[in-house]
Design a protein around this motif. Structure first.
Motif, PDB file in Angstrom:
ATOM      1  N   SER A  22       0.824  -1.200   0.000  1.00 34.65           N
ATOM      2  CA  SER A  22       0.000   0.000   0.000  1.00 34.65           C
ATOM      3  C   SER A  22       0.861   1.255   0.000  1.00 34.65           C
ATOM      4  CB  SER A  22      -0.922  -0.010   1.217  1.00 34.65           C
ATOM      5  OG  SER A  22      -1.730   1.140   1.248  1.00 34.65           O
ATOM      6  N   ALA A  23       1.912   1.267   0.827  1.00 35.14           N
ATOM      7  CA  ALA A  23       2.823   2.419   0.838  1.00 35.14           C
ATOM      8  C   ALA A  23       3.521   2.579  -0.505  1.00 35.14           C
ATOM      9  CB  ALA A  23       3.850   2.257   1.958  1.00 35.14           C
ATOM     10  N   LEU A  24       3.873   1.467  -1.118  1.00 38.15           N
ATOM     11  CA  LEU A  24       4.501   1.525  -2.445  1.00 38.15           C
ATOM     12  C   LEU A  24       3.512   2.053  -3.484  1.00 38.15           C
ATOM     13  CD1 LEU A  24       7.196   0.865  -3.796  1.00 38.15           C
ATOM     14  CD2 LEU A  24       6.286  -1.391  -4.358  1.00 38.15           C
ATOM     15  N   GLY A  25       2.235   1.699  -3.333  1.00 37.55           N
ATOM     16  CA  GLY A  25       1.216   2.225  -4.235  1.00 37.55           C
ATOM     17  C   GLY A  25       1.083   3.733  -4.122  1.00 37.55           C
ATOM     18  N   TRP A  26       1.132   4.254  -2.891  1.00 39.69           N
ATOM     19  CA  TRP A  26       1.143   5.711  -2.721  1.00 39.69           C
ATOM     20  C   TRP A  26       2.299   6.331  -3.487  1.00 39.69           C
ATOM     21  CZ3 TRP A  26      -1.559   9.473   0.125  1.00 39.69           C
ATOM     22  CH2 TRP A  26      -2.650   9.015   0.862  1.00 39.69           C
ATOM     23  N   LEU A  27       3.474   5.743  -3.325  1.00 40.34           N
ATOM     24  CA  LEU A  27       4.678   6.298  -3.942  1.00 40.34           C
ATOM     25  C   LEU A  27       4.575   6.318  -5.459  1.00 40.34           C
ATOM     26  CD1 LEU A  27       7.622   7.276  -3.764  1.00 40.34           C
ATOM     27  CD2 LEU A  27       8.323   4.877  -3.643  1.00 40.34           C
ATOM     28  N   ILE A  28       4.082   5.255  -6.040  1.00 38.23           N
ATOM     29  CA  ILE A  28       4.067   5.135  -7.502  1.00 38.23           C
ATOM     30  C   ILE A  28       2.965   5.982  -8.129  1.00 38.23           C
ATOM     31  CG2 ILE A  28       3.699   3.540  -9.421  1.00 38.23           C
ATOM     32  CD1 ILE A  28       5.027   1.366  -7.718  1.00 38.23           C
ATOM     33  N   PHE A  29       1.733   5.824  -7.671  1.00 42.42           N
ATOM     34  CA  PHE A  29       0.599   6.430  -8.377  1.00 42.42           C
ATOM     35  C   PHE A  29       0.492   7.940  -8.124  1.00 42.42           C
ATOM     36  CE2 PHE A  29      -0.678   1.952  -8.327  1.00 42.42           C
ATOM     37  CZ  PHE A  29      -1.039   1.785  -9.649  1.00 42.42           C
ATOM     38  N   ILE A  30       0.690   8.375  -6.876  1.00 40.68           N
ATOM     39  CA  ILE A  30       0.593   9.811  -6.607  1.00 40.68           C
ATOM     40  C   ILE A  30       1.730  10.553  -7.290  1.00 40.68           C
ATOM     41  CG2 ILE A  30       0.590  11.585  -4.831  1.00 40.68           C
ATOM     42  CD1 ILE A  30      -1.945  10.001  -4.886  1.00 40.68           C
ATOM     43  N   THR A  31       2.940   9.995  -7.233  1.00 40.60           N
ATOM     44  CA  THR A  31       4.070  10.647  -7.911  1.00 40.60           C
ATOM     45  C   THR A  31       3.838  10.713  -9.408  1.00 40.60           C
ATOM     46  OG1 THR A  31       5.553   9.799  -6.183  1.00 40.60           O
ATOM     47  CG2 THR A  31       6.565  10.612  -8.198  1.00 40.60           C
ATOM     48  N   SER A  32       3.226   9.694  -9.978  1.00 38.12           N
ATOM     49  CA  SER A  32       2.982   9.675 -11.428  1.00 38.12           C
ATOM     50  C   SER A  32       2.061  10.805 -11.865  1.00 38.12           C
ATOM     51  CB  SER A  32       2.379   8.329 -11.837  1.00 38.12           C
ATOM     52  OG  SER A  32       3.256   7.266 -11.535  1.00 38.12           O
ATOM     53  N   ILE A  33       1.127  11.220 -10.990  1.00 38.64           N
ATOM     54  CA  ILE A  33       0.217  12.314 -11.346  1.00 38.64           C
ATOM     55  C   ILE A  33       0.996  13.588 -11.647  1.00 38.64           C
ATOM     56  CG2 ILE A  33      -1.611  13.818 -10.458  1.00 38.64           C
ATOM     57  CD1 ILE A  33      -2.704  11.450  -8.918  1.00 38.64           C
ATOM     58  N   GLY A  34       2.061  13.830 -10.907  1.00 34.73           N
ATOM     59  CA  GLY A  34       2.839  15.047 -11.104  1.00 34.73           C
ATOM     60  C   GLY A  34       3.677  15.049 -12.359  1.00 34.73           C
ATOM     61  N   PHE A  86       5.662  17.139  -5.904  1.00 32.17           N
ATOM     62  CA  PHE A  86       5.706  15.690  -6.111  1.00 32.17           C
ATOM     63  C   PHE A  86       7.104  15.133  -5.850  1.00 32.17           C
ATOM     64  CE2 PHE A  86       2.016  17.158  -8.407  1.00 32.17           C
ATOM     65  CZ  PHE A  86       1.069  16.209  -8.092  1.00 32.17           C
ATOM     66  N   TYR A  87       8.140  15.946  -6.036  1.00 29.25           N
ATOM     67  CA  TYR A  87       9.483  15.522  -5.633  1.00 29.25           C
ATOM     68  C   TYR A  87       9.544  15.341  -4.116  1.00 29.25           C
ATOM     69  CZ  TYR A  87      11.550  16.405 -10.256  1.00 29.25           C
ATOM     70  OH  TYR A  87      11.873  16.353 -11.584  1.00 29.25           O
ATOM     71  N   PHE A  88       9.032  16.317  -3.393  1.00 29.56           N
ATOM     72  CA  PHE A  88       9.009  16.211  -1.935  1.00 29.56           C
ATOM     73  C   PHE A  88       8.155  15.017  -1.502  1.00 29.56           C
ATOM     74  CE2 PHE A  88      10.635  20.543  -1.880  1.00 29.56           C
ATOM     75  CZ  PHE A  88      11.404  20.562  -0.741  1.00 29.56           C
ATOM     76  N   PHE A  89       7.021  14.840  -2.162  1.00 26.62           N
ATOM     77  CA  PHE A  89       6.157  13.713  -1.816  1.00 26.62           C
ATOM     78  C   PHE A  89       6.883  12.388  -2.010  1.00 26.62           C
ATOM     79  CE2 PHE A  89       3.361  10.315  -3.242  1.00 26.62           C
ATOM     80  CZ  PHE A  89       2.429  10.260  -2.218  1.00 26.62           C
ATOM     81  N   ALA A  90       7.585  12.243  -3.127  1.00 24.33           N
ATOM     82  CA  ALA A  90       8.304  10.989  -3.387  1.00 24.33           C
ATOM     83  C   ALA A  90       9.344  10.724  -2.307  1.00 24.33           C
ATOM     84  CB  ALA A  90       8.950  11.048  -4.767  1.00 24.33           C
ATOM     85  N   GLY A  91      10.053  11.771  -1.868  1.00 28.97           N
ATOM     86  CA  GLY A  91      11.044  11.580  -0.814  1.00 28.97           C
ATOM     87  C   GLY A  91      10.422  11.153   0.499  1.00 28.97           C
ATOM     88  N   CYS A  92       9.338  11.824   0.900  1.00 30.89           N
ATOM     89  CA  CYS A  92       8.666  11.465   2.155  1.00 30.89           C
ATOM     90  C   CYS A  92       8.078  10.062   2.082  1.00 30.89           C
ATOM     91  CB  CYS A  92       7.562  12.479   2.458  1.00 30.89           C
ATOM     92  SG  CYS A  92       8.142  14.088   3.017  1.00 30.89           S
ATOM     93  N   PHE A 102       8.990   7.579   0.203  1.00 27.69           N
ATOM     94  CA  PHE A 102      10.033   6.550   0.187  1.00 27.69           C
ATOM     95  C   PHE A 102      10.493   6.258   1.610  1.00 27.69           C
ATOM     96  CE2 PHE A 102      14.536   5.368   0.138  1.00 27.69           C
ATOM     97  CZ  PHE A 102      14.475   4.211  -0.641  1.00 27.69           C
ATOM     98  N   CYS A 103      10.704   7.306   2.413  1.00 26.57           N
ATOM     99  CA  CYS A 103      11.074   7.099   3.817  1.00 26.57           C
ATOM    100  C   CYS A 103       9.970   6.360   4.565  1.00 26.57           C
ATOM    101  CB  CYS A 103      11.359   8.441   4.481  1.00 26.57           C
ATOM    102  SG  CYS A 103      12.798   9.317   3.824  1.00 26.57           S
ATOM    103  N   CYS A 104       8.727   6.684   4.236  1.00 21.57           N
ATOM    104  CA  CYS A 104       7.597   6.010   4.859  1.00 21.57           C
ATOM    105  C   CYS A 104       7.585   4.529   4.489  1.00 21.57           C
ATOM    106  CB  CYS A 104       6.302   6.693   4.414  1.00 21.57           C
ATOM    107  SG  CYS A 104       4.835   6.167   5.288  1.00 21.57           S
ATOM    108  N   PHE A 105       7.865   4.223   3.233  1.00 23.55           N
ATOM    109  CA  PHE A 105       7.912   2.828   2.791  1.00 23.55           C
ATOM    110  C   PHE A 105       9.014   2.054   3.518  1.00 23.55           C
ATOM    111  CE2 PHE A 105      10.075  -0.159  -0.114  1.00 23.55           C
ATOM    112  CZ  PHE A 105       9.102  -1.138  -0.187  1.00 23.55           C
ATOM    113  N   VAL A 106      10.159   2.696   3.719  1.00 21.79           N
ATOM    114  CA  VAL A 106      11.265   2.024   4.415  1.00 21.79           C
ATOM    115  C   VAL A 106      10.860   1.664   5.842  1.00 21.79           C
ATOM    116  CG1 VAL A 106      13.608   2.325   5.294  1.00 21.79           C
ATOM    117  CG2 VAL A 106      13.047   3.055   2.976  1.00 21.79           C
ATOM    118  N   THR A 107      10.139   2.562   6.519  1.00 21.79           N
ATOM    119  CA  THR A 107       9.734   2.269   7.902  1.00 21.79           C
ATOM    120  C   THR A 107       8.760   1.097   7.965  1.00 21.79           C
ATOM    121  OG1 THR A 107       7.921   3.880   7.809  1.00 21.79           O
ATOM    122  CG2 THR A 107      10.058   4.668   8.580  1.00 21.79           C
TER     123      THR A 107
END
Length: 331
Positions: free
Chosen positions: A141-153, A308-314, A316-321
């Protein structure tokens, strides 16, 4: 007779002092008793001690800032998750408006997300509980956030066109010397333009014109971009909807009933992350504002891709946790 006098003396003494405490009795000292250990215990208060491995910030005055190592992953998750939301969600509507979407189109995009989450979130949560794959589901689910939301930008913006400039001049009552719309699109395009921009009593025509920037772009290209973003929003929400609920579940399960009062201290970090990153990203975006002349009218653009750059960074850190989350009874 002597025995009776002794008994009467004892009875009269008890009647004279009924509140007198009974004589103390000696109890055997055990290994857990304070007598055995040589320590005095105050029964009105108990002191909870923690080893350095359990906590690393008891000197902090605020409970929510204490850094217990077993809870640090939850604080990190909520901080970066809230930060990711603060990076893009406050600016989605403005970003869509800059892409040329009208108020109705923006409303549909904003409304379809919670509806899909309402249906898909409980479904994914029940499947995760049934098959004991909550940790895997949380990571996906966290990976889905990273991929799809970042893709919108990073969806290419619509193609700019001057085909509606003649209607802009007509709407504003200004002379127009440019080219006319292509053959076969005149009446249809005119109805489309004036359907979006109607003169309202007490509203300046220029203000009404900028309620929708669809006139800046080619109509077919604008619709194509709208469909792409709608697909990304729908697919993204289908995948990412259980993320927050699963993280809450993992946090509550780790705390247990004994430390349930600390749940709010973990969630507070999400609010902190949202506030910090929303202000930070807004300040950076405001520095990218530029003015461009379209159809003779000044149009302001900002680089929302930064969000969206900032979102991807945050995220990614969220996915790692999420890789450090542990759930009971999971496979």
């Amino acid at each position: 007779m002597a025995t009776s006098e002794v008994e009467l003396s004892s009875i009269s003494g008890m009647i004279a002092d009924p509140l007198a405490a009974p004589p103390p009795t000696s109890l055997p000292a055990t290994e857990t008793s304070p007598i055995h250990n040589g320590n005095s215990v105050n029964s009105s208060s108990s002191v909870e001690t923690k080893t350095p491995e359990q906590t690393c910030g008891n000197w902090l005055p605020l409970e929510c800032l204490r850094c217990e190592l077993k809870l640090s992953k939850f604080k990190s998750f909520f901080f970066f998750f809230g930060g990711a939301i603060g990076c893009v969600f406050p600016y989605f509507s403005i970003y869509y408006k800059q892409l040329g979407f009208g108020p109705n189109q923006i409303g549909v995009i904003a409304g379809v997300r919670p509806l899909i989450g309402f249906c898909s979130g409980p479904l994914w949560g029940s499947l995760a509980d049934r098959f004991r794959v909550r940790r895997i589901m949380l990571c996906c689910s966290a990976l889905g956030w990273l991929i799809f939301i970042t893709s919108i930008g990073f969806v290419p913006p619509p193609t700019q066109s001057d085909s509606q400039c003649v209607y802009v001049a007509e709407f504003l009552g200004k002379p127009y010397n440019g080219s006319t719309p292509p053959t076969g699109q005149g009446d249809d395009l005119r109805d489309y333009f004036f359907g979006l921009h109607n003169n309202k009593p007490g509203v300046d025509p220029e203000e009404s014109l900028f309620e929708s920037r669809g006139w800046v772009y080619d109509r077919a290209s604008l619709m194509k971009v709208y469909v792409i973003i709608m697909v990304l929003v729908v697919l993204g929400e289908l995948v990412q909807s259980p993320c927050g609920a699963l993280a809450d579940s993992g946090c509550i399960e780790t705390l247990g009933a004994a430390e349930m009062n600390k749940y709010g201290h973990q969630r507070a970090w999400g609010s902190l992350g949202l506030g910090v990153f929303s202000m930070l990203v807004g300040g950076v975006i405001s520095e990218t504002r530029r003015e461009v002349s379209v159809c003779g009218e000044p149009v302001v653009y900002s680089d929302y891709r930064i969000a969206f750059y900032f979102f991807a960074g945050c995220m990614f850190c969220c996915f790692v946790t999420t890789l450090f989350f542990r759930f009971q009874d999971d496979n």
